[in-house]
Write a protein that holds these residues in place. Structure first.
Motif: not given
Lengths: 446, 446
Positions: A365-367, A369-370, A373, A376-377, A380, A382-386, B44, B47, B151, B271-272
């Motif tokens: 889950l956190a990966l 998100q990484k 991120l 986005r940087k 793009a 971008a969304v990560a599923l929760l 931001w 994104r 999450s 991690l983030l």
């Protein structure tokens, strides 16, 4: 304490989900359209060199009780005015012009004129909500301050017209800009009526409402306000189809300065391609106009006035500042949107996702998100599923969100320090290193 | 009639140019900065796949009198609440969350969760104006609705932090995100105090104000609110520097679910790359938080809380709708701007003119407007002077406005159907046909 008690008494029954009466909720689909329209207007206005200003919607009540108000009746009967906890009387602005005059007056000595200023405030009127008449709407205000010459009137009217034609592509045939000058009506009264109108304010208000009733009703009212022969003269005047016709019927008006100004304005507007027309009945029921006034009227689709404006020299004098010449207009979002919708020209919001990152397990889950991120940087959306999802569920979500890319991270990817990258339009899939995969987004695969 | 009379009585003395107390006027230079900051945050946030919603600032007063309010004291004593002309009690929203809950509750059955929603409303509080505390400010609200898992907390906290680092380039060392969970304090009270606190609400409010006073004052207050030994326990708890330290001092807290959640959150935040720190004294004096809470605190430049948020599951139940899990934050424009300014990171507005069109004679005023319009249609930001000017005056104006191009139209140009086009950076000048000259703007001369 009373409020507290009533709150306790009420707390057992559910609150209403309805907004306050006569205002709008904007869900994302509504907000998308609102912002798309706003962006078009804003970017077009800024190409004209107009600069944005703003102010709070809370204004001292005195501002609207003096002659600064566009319409005294509205100031008296339709404002939201209340007393704050410190005993100050406050009004939710019903229009922006008094605020603009206040700002210009405060810095009249240091500002460099002429100024081209715009704003996009929300304005408030307490009225019975009905189709197109809300208690709060947003209104584009564009004004040129400090230029007495008719060149400023021409620029403002051209801007008003070109927002419709150039910012939105409305055909020139879809509207007309009705132009007049209140000095013509005053001159007619002086030159051609047998006596001054007994009640000029009521007369002008009646003329201002001409479009809203049938001819017989209008004539009856006119005869209550003027002697019989004068009413006939006035009717003839109001029905003239052009300035030339007016002048041939009433030749003594030709030397009136208002007519010369109008002729100059109309020459300019013709050169600039504005679909204008002289309209002797155009009064605009407001106190503060001092020169040319105009109204943009939809002639295809909706048949109604969309917005208007005019010259209001000297409003700043109310603040003890030097009188500053000014000309401007106010364009409301509700009417503009209705006009565009009737023509099929309403822009749509176009935000969609670029990348959906799918964690295949709870551990990722956190990966995920990484990775989102990183995308986005790289620019793009971008969304990560929760919550973890299967590859199939992930692709389903991505398609629904309009994303072109799906990134999967599961135990395999985590262990190998990679991601699995799927390009939906081509259904191609590859593995890529977990550091730097996001740079692959820029080049779509062949 | 009273208002009318007072208006007449007042009309002889000038109106004040001051805005209403505690709100801001935005002259173009202020508005430019405001919009530049807004654009950075908006782009931001988008994104991250957040979608914008909105609503009127006018809300039924009941919305804040129920438990939907972030802070009951504020709802009771600091709202702008008044009765409208129809007898309805209305409040100018003091915060956005109750409105968000209202919108989500109204469509709880048709919306597709989880939702990522943002808004940028103005919010109102009647308080004594002072540095950084205005009666109206604008506030970014970002919320994830419909995801109970941690999450979502991690994503929201990471977004909050990355607005500062990624949208504005703030160094990670310039702030810290203080994180806690109100369940830990509750568990401490149950597990380690000799008796339940006599007045838990006052106790939590006191803890919430800890940062705002010196240690001795805080201790005195704590001893008024708790038995002596319990006060000592509480002080030890509040001063722990990390979650590990807390757990080594109070081992029975390790099995509390709030602690497990916090540990998971902190793993994700590490991690983030979020500069987080556990802060046992973080309470946030609000009614509706139900889980993890956080606060972003500036540690270089300003030393103060910038903004915060947390989880507030179930607020929608107040509307009779299913309880929807939610986590979010509110970031005010005044504090954000002060933070960025202290770091020298405040973005500037960059709008300048491309083209100035100079009519050399009165005859060319409308023609100059026409040329400016052509330039705008070709994508340039263009202004035509509203009064004739000499070439020298025109160049002076253009330099002041930052324009790169000056276009002259005089009798010669009009007769020849051309324009004279001057490129200021290179001081080169040429004639060009009056139709199509604007396409020369795209290629700057060598």
């Amino acid at each position: 304490m009373r409020e507290n008690e009533s709150s306790n008494a009420r707390s057992s029954q559910p609150l209403s989900v309805a907004p306050y009466r006569g205002v709008r909720d904007f869900y994302p689909e509504d907000m998308g359209v609102f912002r798309a329209v706003e962006a078009r207007v804003r970017s077009w206005i800024e190409r004209w060199g107009f600069e944005e200003y703003g102010a709070s919607l809370l204004e001292p009540a005195e501002l609207y009780e003096a002659k600064a108000a566009e319409n005294e009746e509205i100031a008296r009967e339709q404002t939201y005015t209340f007393t704050d906890r410190g005993g100050r009387r406050v009004t939710l602005r019903p229009e922006m012009t008094p605020t603009l005059a206040r700002l210009a007056a405060a810095r009249a000595k240091s500002l460099r004129f002429p100024l081209r200023w715009y704003s996009f405030p929300n304005v408030f009127r307490y009225e019975r909500p009905q189709e197109g008449r809300l208690r709060e709407h947003w209104q584009w205000n564009c004004d040129i301050l400090g230029e007495p010459g008719v060149s400023a009137d021409i620029e403002i009217i051209t801007l008003a017209s070109s927002i419709l034609t150039d910012a939105f592509g409305a055909p020139r045939e879809s509207f007309e800009v009705r132009v007049s000058h209140r000095g013509i009506l005053t001159a007619l009264e002086g030159e051609y009526l047998s006596e001054p109108p007994p009640n000029p304010t009521r007369l002008w208000a009646w003329i201002d409402r001409k479009e809203k009733m049938d001819a017989a009703q209008f004539t009856r009212g006119l005869r209550d306000l003027l002697p019989f022969d004068d009413a006939k003269v006035m009717e003839t005047f109001l029905e003239a189809g052009s300035l030339d016709e007016t002048l041939s019927l009433f030749p003594r008006l030709a030397s009136v300065s208002a007519v010369e100004l109008l002729q100059e304005a109309q020459e300019g507007l013709t050169l600039l391609g504005v679909p204008w027309r002289f309209d002797a009945s155009l009064v605009r029921g407001f106190n503060y106009y001092t020169g040319i006034v105009f109204e943009v009227f939809a002639v295809s689709g909706l048949r109604r006035s969309i917005f208007g404006g005019g010259r209001y020299d000297g409003l700043t004098a109310l603040f003890g500042a030097p009188p500053i010449p000014a000309v401007g207009f106010g364009l409301g979002d509700v009417t503009l949107t209705a006009f565009l919708k009737a023509l099929g020209l309403l822009p749509q919001s176009a935000l969609s996702l670029d990348v959906l990152v799918v964690p295949l397990g709870v551990r990722q889950l956190a990966l995920a998100q990484k990775h989102a991120l990183s995308a986005r940087k790289a620019g793009a959306r971008a969304v990560a599923l929760l919550a973890p999802a299967s590859p199939k569920e992930g692709v389903g979500e991505a398609l629904r969100a309009g994303a072109r890319w799906v990134v999967f991270v599961g135990d395999h990817e985590e262990a190998q320090r990679i991601v699995t990258l799927k390009h939906l339009p081509t259904r191609t899939q590859r593995e890529a290193p977990e550091e730097g995969w996001e740079h692959l987004l820029a080049g779509e695969p062949a």
